[in-house]
Structure formats: structure tokens, C-alpha cells
Design a protein around this motif. Structure first.
Motif, PDB file in Angstrom:
ATOM      1  N   GLN A  12      11.042 -17.457  23.949  1.00 37.70           N
ATOM      2  CA  GLN A  12       9.780 -17.278  24.669  1.00 37.70           C
ATOM      3  C   GLN A  12       8.769 -18.344  24.247  1.00 37.70           C
ATOM      4  N   ARG A  13       8.759 -18.694  22.974  1.00 38.89           N
ATOM      5  CA  ARG A  13       7.904 -19.784  22.495  1.00 38.89           C
ATOM      6  C   ARG A  13       8.285 -21.096  23.195  1.00 38.89           C
ATOM      7  N   GLN A  14       9.570 -21.335  23.276  1.00 42.45           N
ATOM      8  CA  GLN A  14      10.038 -22.568  23.913  1.00 42.45           C
ATOM      9  C   GLN A  14       9.671 -22.587  25.396  1.00 42.45           C
ATOM     10  N   ALA A  15       9.811 -21.461  26.061  1.00 46.91           N
ATOM     11  CA  ALA A  15       9.450 -21.385  27.477  1.00 46.91           C
ATOM     12  C   ALA A  15       7.966 -21.619  27.677  1.00 46.91           C
ATOM     13  N   ALA A  16       7.145 -21.121  26.753  1.00 47.80           N
ATOM     14  CA  ALA A  16       5.695 -21.281  26.866  1.00 47.80           C
ATOM     15  C   ALA A  16       5.274 -22.743  26.743  1.00 47.80           C
ATOM     16  N   ALA A  17       6.080 -23.534  26.054  1.00 47.20           N
ATOM     17  CA  ALA A  17       5.748 -24.944  25.859  1.00 47.20           C
ATOM     18  C   ALA A  17       6.138 -25.814  27.046  1.00 47.20           C
ATOM     19  N   ALA A  18       6.858 -25.254  28.008  1.00 42.95           N
ATOM     20  CA  ALA A  18       7.321 -26.027  29.159  1.00 42.95           C
ATOM     21  C   ALA A  18       6.174 -26.330  30.118  1.00 42.95           C
ATOM     22  N   ARG A  19       6.324 -27.386  30.888  1.00 42.92           N
ATOM     23  CA  ARG A  19       5.320 -27.760  31.881  1.00 42.92           C
ATOM     24  C   ARG A  19       5.225 -26.697  32.973  1.00 42.92           C
ATOM     25  N   LEU A  20       3.997 -26.430  33.455  1.00 40.49           N
ATOM     26  CA  LEU A  20       3.813 -25.456  34.522  1.00 40.49           C
ATOM     27  C   LEU A  20       4.585 -25.864  35.765  1.00 40.49           C
ATOM     28  N   PRO A  21       5.163 -24.907  36.513  1.00 43.35           N
ATOM     29  CA  PRO A  21       5.181 -23.468  36.241  1.00 43.35           C
ATOM     30  C   PRO A  21       6.241 -23.040  35.230  1.00 43.35           C
ATOM     31  N   GLY A  22       7.142 -23.933  34.791  1.00 42.18           N
ATOM     32  CA  GLY A  22       8.071 -23.638  33.703  1.00 42.18           C
ATOM     33  C   GLY A  22       9.016 -22.478  33.977  1.00 42.18           C
ATOM     34  N   ILE A  23       9.538 -22.401  35.191  1.00 40.15           N
ATOM     35  CA  ILE A  23      10.353 -21.265  35.588  1.00 40.15           C
ATOM     36  C   ILE A  23      11.801 -21.414  35.118  1.00 40.15           C
ATOM     37  N   GLN A  24      12.376 -20.294  34.639  1.00 37.26           N
ATOM     38  CA  GLN A  24      13.776 -20.240  34.253  1.00 37.26           C
ATOM     39  C   GLN A  24      14.445 -19.048  34.940  1.00 37.26           C
ATOM     40  N   THR A  25      15.760 -19.063  34.981  1.00 33.56           N
ATOM     41  CA  THR A  25      16.502 -17.958  35.569  1.00 33.56           C
ATOM     42  C   THR A  25      16.750 -16.878  34.528  1.00 33.56           C
ATOM     43  N   VAL A  26      16.538 -15.622  34.904  1.00 29.35           N
ATOM     44  CA  VAL A  26      16.852 -14.502  34.021  1.00 29.35           C
ATOM     45  C   VAL A  26      18.363 -14.332  33.962  1.00 29.35           C
ATOM     46  N   THR A  27      18.878 -14.094  32.771  1.00 29.26           N
ATOM     47  CA  THR A  27      20.309 -13.835  32.622  1.00 29.26           C
ATOM     48  C   THR A  27      20.634 -12.472  33.227  1.00 29.26           C
ATOM     49  N   GLY A  28      21.532 -12.457  34.196  1.00 31.37           N
ATOM     50  CA  GLY A  28      21.841 -11.198  34.873  1.00 31.37           C
ATOM     51  C   GLY A  28      20.684 -10.762  35.756  1.00 31.37           C
ATOM     52  N   THR A  29      20.528  -9.467  35.942  1.00 34.32           N
ATOM     53  CA  THR A  29      19.449  -8.934  36.784  1.00 34.32           C
ATOM     54  C   THR A  29      18.442  -8.136  35.977  1.00 34.32           C
ATOM     55  N   ASP A  30      18.609  -8.115  34.673  1.00 25.22           N
ATOM     56  CA  ASP A  30      17.806  -7.226  33.835  1.00 25.22           C
ATOM     57  C   ASP A  30      16.555  -7.926  33.326  1.00 25.22           C
ATOM     58  N   TRP A  31      15.403  -7.573  33.892  1.00 23.78           N
ATOM     59  CA  TRP A  31      14.139  -8.203  33.511  1.00 23.78           C
ATOM     60  C   TRP A  31      13.303  -7.331  32.594  1.00 23.78           C
TER      61      TRP A  31
END
Length: 241
Positions: A12-31
Motif C-alpha cells: 500500500q505504501r508503494q501504491a501510494a507513491a505511484a503517479r496519479l491515478p496509480g491504478i492497479q488490478t485487485v488480485t481476484g475479486t476480493d476487495w
């Protein structure tokens, strides 16, 4: 002041450092995220909702079907989630509470999930907010956002220019059923409270490197299969910096 401290996952820290919007795919369907602060956060949600119901839960009539569908989809996922026991009429939660599932959908979900939930539906050519459960606002208020399109919702965000607005709208248009997406943010805060509503005219003082707390949101986007509404789910963690 109720202080509930947790730990921010490294991914989550690494994702927060990404450039906006910084979207990634959720593993599976479980959010859905259930962490060590589950019982404390849910208890705080119930207190906030009891004291400030109109401040933290709003639903326009056009969102009624989407809210009902969201509850159904959440219960489907929780049937396969360790710590939850889902029957036709209730959910037994990880902290032992029995939650009746026959009530208003967002009210039921406020008793079951740590996530805050925002429902977006088309408003002309853009999406806008038609319902929300927002017990842990990070310096914004539901009253100022409900019924508004994405562009107006993000007016106070300096980075949200016309180019980013188009990218975000394309993202909302392109979300596929069964393929949730996520991003994260991470900011320094001087106040560790989860409930921090602020109006657009009264923004919070920006945290500094000396601020004692970090606040991070795991933000998930997914599309409901029947109503096609887009749900924005927010799981918040406060940690010592």
C-alpha cells in the motif's frame, strides 16, 4: 478523541507513491479488507453514525437499486471470508456481533465493513456521487459532494486538472464487472482521528515531516453487474510515522 492505530501494508505504501491515478488490478475479486483494527473501527462507525447520521450517510433515490445490489454482492463475498458467517437473514462478524441484513443496505454495511462506500452513477457524460457511507472522511464532507459530478467533487484538489479529469472518467467508463481496481494514498497528519470532516473553505493544515501520524487509504473501484454503478470503497489506516 478516539485513536485507533494500525499498520500500513508495504504494498500500500508503494501504491501510494505511484503517479496519479496509480491504478492497479485487485488480485481476484476480493476487495474487502479486514485487519487488526476491525472491532475498534466498526464500533467507532456505530458511534459516529448514531450521533451524525445525516453527516455520514446520504442516498439519492436514483441510487436505491445500486445500494441494494451492493449489499447482495458484499454478502456473496463474505460467505467465503474467514471470520464471517453469512446466513439468509444475518451476518455473524469477526468480533462476534450478529447483524440483521434486512435493514437499509448502507446502514447494514456500516455494521459489517471497515470500508466507507461511495456509489457513483452516470450524470450525463460523467459519473457523479449518488450515495455514500462516509464515517471516516479525510478532510471532506459528504454534504458538499453528494449529487455532484467527479469534476466538481475534486475541485479543491490542485492536481485534478482537465487532463487528469479525463483520465479518471475514462477509468470509470472502462471498469469491468468482476475486475476491481485499487490505488492508495499516504499523507502525514497531526491529528490521528479517523473522523475528520472539513469543508472546502476550511481545508486541513498540511502535515509535515514532523507530523506524528500517517494516514493511508486503500481505495478500490468496482462495477456492480446489474445496475452498472461504480462503487468507490475506502479502507483507512492511521499509523505512527
Amino acid at each position: 478523541m478516539t485513536m485507533i492505530l494500525g499498520q500500513i501494508p508495504e504494498n500500500q505504501r508503494q501504491a501510494a507513491a505511484a503517479r496519479l491515478p496509480g491504478i492497479q488490478t485487485v488480485t481476484g475479486t476480493d476487495w474487502i479488507t479486514t485487519d487488526q483494527s476491525y472491532a475498534e473501527q466498526i464500533a467507532l462507525k456505530q458511534t459516529i453514525r448514531a450521533e451524525r447520521s445525516m453527516d455520514v450517510l446520504r442516498q439519492l433515490p436514483e441510487a436505491d437499486d445500486a445500494a441494494a445490489e451492493l449489499l447482495v454482492e458484499v454478502l456473496k463475498l463474505l460467505k467465503h471470508r474467514a471470520g464471517f458467517d453469512v446466513s439468509a437473514t444475518k451476518v455473524i462478524c469477526p468480533d462476534g456481533r450478529h447483524v440483521d441484513t434486512s435493514g437499509a443496505p448502507l446502514q447494514v454495511l456500516s455494521q459489517v465493513l471497515q470500508e466507507d462506500l461511495v456509489i457513483h452513477q452516470p450524470m450525463g457524460e460523467v459519473h457523479g456521487m449518488t450515495a455514500a457511507l462516509l464515517c471516516f472522511p479525510a478532510s471532506w464532507t459528504l454534504a458538499q459532494k453528494i449529487g455532484k459530478p467527479l469534476t466538481a467533487i475534486h475541485d479543491p484538489v490542485p492536481e485534478y486538472d482537465a487532463t487528469l479529469a479525463k483520465r479518471v472518467q475514462r477509468l470509470f467508463d472502462g471498469i469491468q464487472v468482476g475486475r476491481p481496481l485499487w490505488r492508495a494514498n499516504l499523507l502525514r497528519y497531526d491529528d490521528p482521528a479517523l473522523y475528520q470532516p472539513r469543508t472546502e473553505g476550511n481545508p486541513r493544515p498540511v502535515g509535515t515531516a514532523q507530523s506524528l501520524y500517517e494516514r493511508s487509504e486503500r481505495q478500490t473501484l468496482f462495477r456492480l453487474p446489474q445496475t452498472r454503478a461504480v462503487v468507490f470503497a475506502i479502507h483507512t489506516v492511521i499509523a505512527l510515522a
